[in-house]
Design an enzyme around this catalytic site. Structure first.
Site, mmCIF file in Angstrom:
data_model
loop_
_atom_site.group_PDB
_atom_site.id
_atom_site.type_symbol
_atom_site.label_atom_id
_atom_site.label_comp_id
_atom_site.label_asym_id
_atom_site.label_seq_id
_atom_site.Cartn_x
_atom_site.Cartn_y
_atom_site.Cartn_z
ATOM 1 N N ASP A 8 0.867 -1.442 0.568
ATOM 2 C CA ASP A 8 -0.113 -0.226 -0.159
ATOM 3 C C ASP A 8 0.755 1.207 -0.005
ATOM 4 O OD1 ASP A 8 0.471 0.591 2.528
ATOM 5 O OD2 ASP A 8 -1.085 0.353 3.420
ATOM 6 N N CYS A 65 3.319 -3.370 3.353
ATOM 7 C CA CYS A 65 1.903 -2.059 4.416
ATOM 8 C C CYS A 65 2.832 -1.355 5.423
ATOM 9 C CB CYS A 65 0.511 -2.581 4.676
ATOM 10 S SG CYS A 65 -0.166 -3.348 5.849
ATOM 11 N N THR A 67 1.925 -1.749 9.490
ATOM 12 C CA THR A 67 2.730 -2.123 9.903
ATOM 13 C C THR A 67 2.577 -4.014 9.568
ATOM 14 O OG1 THR A 67 -0.051 -2.987 10.608
ATOM 15 C CG2 THR A 67 1.045 -1.385 11.531
ATOM 16 N N ILE A 69 -0.028 -6.070 9.373
ATOM 17 C CA ILE A 69 -1.374 -6.976 10.348
ATOM 18 C C ILE A 69 -2.459 -6.504 9.101
ATOM 19 C CG2 ILE A 69 -2.704 -6.485 11.466
ATOM 20 C CD1 ILE A 69 -0.476 -5.712 13.272
ATOM 21 N N MET A 71 -2.656 -6.324 5.707
ATOM 22 C CA MET A 71 -2.439 -7.443 4.664
ATOM 23 C C MET A 71 -2.481 -8.718 4.288
ATOM 24 S SD MET A 71 -0.332 -4.736 2.554
ATOM 25 C CE MET A 71 -1.073 -4.544 0.522
ATOM 26 N N HIS A 98 7.146 -25.222 9.979
ATOM 27 C CA HIS A 98 6.390 -25.152 10.544
ATOM 28 C C HIS A 98 4.980 -25.265 9.994
ATOM 29 C CE1 HIS A 98 8.301 -25.529 15.005
ATOM 30 N NE2 HIS A 98 8.618 -26.224 13.963
ATOM 31 N N HIS A 133 4.046 -31.456 11.012
ATOM 32 C CA HIS A 133 3.112 -30.119 10.789
ATOM 33 C C HIS A 133 2.181 -30.776 9.838
ATOM 34 C CE1 HIS A 133 6.130 -28.316 13.130
ATOM 35 N NE2 HIS A 133 7.033 -29.031 12.492
#
Ligand code: RB5
Length: 151
Positions: A8, A65, A67, A69, A71, A98, A133
């Site tokens: 962004d 972006c 943070t 977060i 995205m 994992h 996993h």
């Protein structure tokens, strides 16, 4: 391998750094925008990259972006996406080993340039470990499918 890239207006400042890291690793990429620092909606670019990965037009994705977060939240709404928001190298390596993460999300406002380089290198040079996993990822997919049926 082809990597889909999304930024962004906050993250676009790190586009050159991200592309430089991929070139160093010999990894091909496709840039899904944004292309300027004009204010935009991070969710639009996060969705574009997630859809490219889910539809196998790209093998993996990178989102940046402010943070990382917002995205990561939108990317994880797309079935088949396991987007990891990483702020350190250990997590970037662990999420490949994992979680078999297929998109890496980072924040320009919270992660310095050298750390970001290390995160990208770790993410793209670490393989999924499989084994124990596999069942855990199968549970993630099962949960996703359970709610998809209700749409
Ligand atoms: C943009 O101001 C900012 O909200 C965005 O870059 C991101 O941090 C959202 O999670």
């Amino acid at each position: 391998m082809k990597v889909a890239l999304g930024f962004d207006h906050a993250g676009v400042k790190r586009k050159a750094l991200v592309i430089g890291c991929l070139k160093k690793l010999g990894i091909d990429y496709e840039d899904y925008g944004t292309y300027t620092e004009e204010s935009c909606n991070y969710a639009e670019y996060g969705a574009k990259v997630a859809e490219a990965v889910a539809e196998k037009r790209a093998d993996k994705g990178i989102l940046v972006c402010g943070t990382g977060i917002g995205m990561s939240i939108v990317a994880n709404k797309v079935p088949g996406i396991r987007c990891a928001h990483c702020t350190d190298v250990f997590s970037a390596k662990a999420t490949r080993q994992h979680n078999d993460a297929n998109i890496l999300a980072m924040g320009e406002r919270i992660t310095d340039e050298e750390t970001m380089k290390g995160i990208i290198e770790a993410f793209f040079t670490t393989e999924f470990e499989g084994g124990r996993h596999e069942a855990r990822i199968a549970k993630i997919t099962e949960t996703e499918n359970k709610y998809l049926k209700k749409i």
